[in-house]
Scaffold this active site. Structure first.
Site, PDB file in Angstrom:
ATOM      1  N   HIS A 119       0.837  -1.200   0.000  1.00  0.00           N
ATOM      2  CA  HIS A 119       0.000   0.000   0.000  1.00  0.00           C
ATOM      3  C   HIS A 119       0.875   1.255   0.000  1.00  0.00           C
ATOM      4  O   HIS A 119       2.083   1.182   0.246  1.00  0.00           O
ATOM      5  CB  HIS A 119      -0.970   0.024   1.192  1.00  0.00           C
TER       6      HIS A 119
HETATM    7  P1  TYD Z   1      -1.819  -2.639   7.325  1.00  0.00           P
HETATM    8  O1  TYD Z   1      -1.439  -1.213   7.467  1.00  0.00           O
HETATM    9  O2  TYD Z   1      -2.350  -3.090   5.995  1.00  0.00           O
HETATM   10  O3  TYD Z   1      -0.600  -3.574   7.740  1.00  0.00           O
HETATM   11  P2  TYD Z   1       0.776  -3.918   6.993  1.00  0.00           P
HETATM   12  O4  TYD Z   1       1.179  -2.735   6.175  1.00  0.00           O
HETATM   13  O5  TYD Z   1       1.717  -4.188   8.093  1.00  0.00           O
HETATM   14  O6  TYD Z   1       0.592  -5.148   6.168  1.00  0.00           O
HETATM   15  O7  TYD Z   1      -2.872  -2.996   8.468  1.00  0.00           O
HETATM   16  C1  TYD Z   1      -3.334  -4.321   8.680  1.00  0.00           C
HETATM   17  C2  TYD Z   1      -4.638  -4.235   9.459  1.00  0.00           C
HETATM   18  O8  TYD Z   1      -4.419  -3.636  10.737  1.00  0.00           O
HETATM   19  C3  TYD Z   1      -5.701  -3.391   8.755  1.00  0.00           C
HETATM   20  O9  TYD Z   1      -6.946  -4.053   8.914  1.00  0.00           O
HETATM   21  C4  TYD Z   1      -5.727  -2.093   9.516  1.00  0.00           C
HETATM   22  C5  TYD Z   1      -5.236  -2.488  10.898  1.00  0.00           C
HETATM   23  N1  TYD Z   1      -4.453  -1.418  11.521  1.00  0.00           N
HETATM   24  C6  TYD Z   1      -5.024  -0.651  12.520  1.00  0.00           C
HETATM   25  O10 TYD Z   1      -6.188  -0.841  12.921  1.00  0.00           O
HETATM   26  N2  TYD Z   1      -4.286   0.342  13.109  1.00  0.00           N
HETATM   27  C7  TYD Z   1      -3.007   0.604  12.716  1.00  0.00           C
HETATM   28  O11 TYD Z   1      -2.342   1.547  13.257  1.00  0.00           O
HETATM   29  C8  TYD Z   1      -2.430  -0.186  11.664  1.00  0.00           C
HETATM   30  C9  TYD Z   1      -1.031   0.059  11.184  1.00  0.00           C
HETATM   31  C10 TYD Z   1      -3.186  -1.182  11.106  1.00  0.00           C
END
Ligand code: TYD
Length: 139
Positions: free
Chosen positions: A53
């Protein structure tokens, strides 16, 4: 607009003695933004990929506080891979950079300091949408 060349390694302070090391990260001194949120990735299974992302407004500093992993950064034109494996070295990622994290070593812990609270509306989770957005910003 940010490019992958703006994604840079920041050397963090390290206070070393025989009993171990301390790395302090002071907002506004060691990193350029105020820290609004801290989170960490851990218990990442072998072969897992994280990220996938970009963010519209969010800026981050990513640190491997334990173990190692790779961060692939992509500005829509150029892509590069940065290996993080030291607790005193952070990768600064500005806005509008697509990132992927992979090759996590066993037990790796990825600490993320973020400039904004969590907001799902700040994400581009689709690479083609991210590409279109970078193209319209370049116009
Ligand atoms: P994501 O940012 O996609 O994680 P990564 O980049 O590590 O793969 O987030 C994964 C899930 O966690 C998504 O459903 C959103 C949730 N999330 C939160 O609720 N709060 C946060 O601060 C973060 C970073 C993620």
């Amino acid at each position: 607009m940010s490019t992958v060349d703006d994604c840079r390694i920041i050397q963090l302070p390290m206070i070393h003695n025989r009993q171990g090391n301390i790395t302090p990260i002071n907002a506004g001194i060691d990193i350029a933004f105020d820290i609004k949120r801290v989170y960490y990735l851990y218990d990442v299974p072998g072969g897992a990929e994280r990220g996938g992302h970009a963010h519209k407004q969010l800026r981050q500093l990513i640190v491997s506080v334990m173990g190692a992993f790779d961060v692939i950064v992509d500005d829509g034109t150029k892509r590069k891979t940065i290996h993080l494996d030291r607790a005193y070295r952070g990768l600064y990622i500005p806005t509008m950079i697509w990132r992927e994290l992979d090759n996590f070593s066993s037990g790796a812990i990825c600490l993320v300091l973020a400039s904004l609270p969590y907001d799902e509306n700040d994400y581009y989770r689709n690479y083609d949408e991210f590409l279109s957005a970078t193209k319209s910003l370049k116009k």
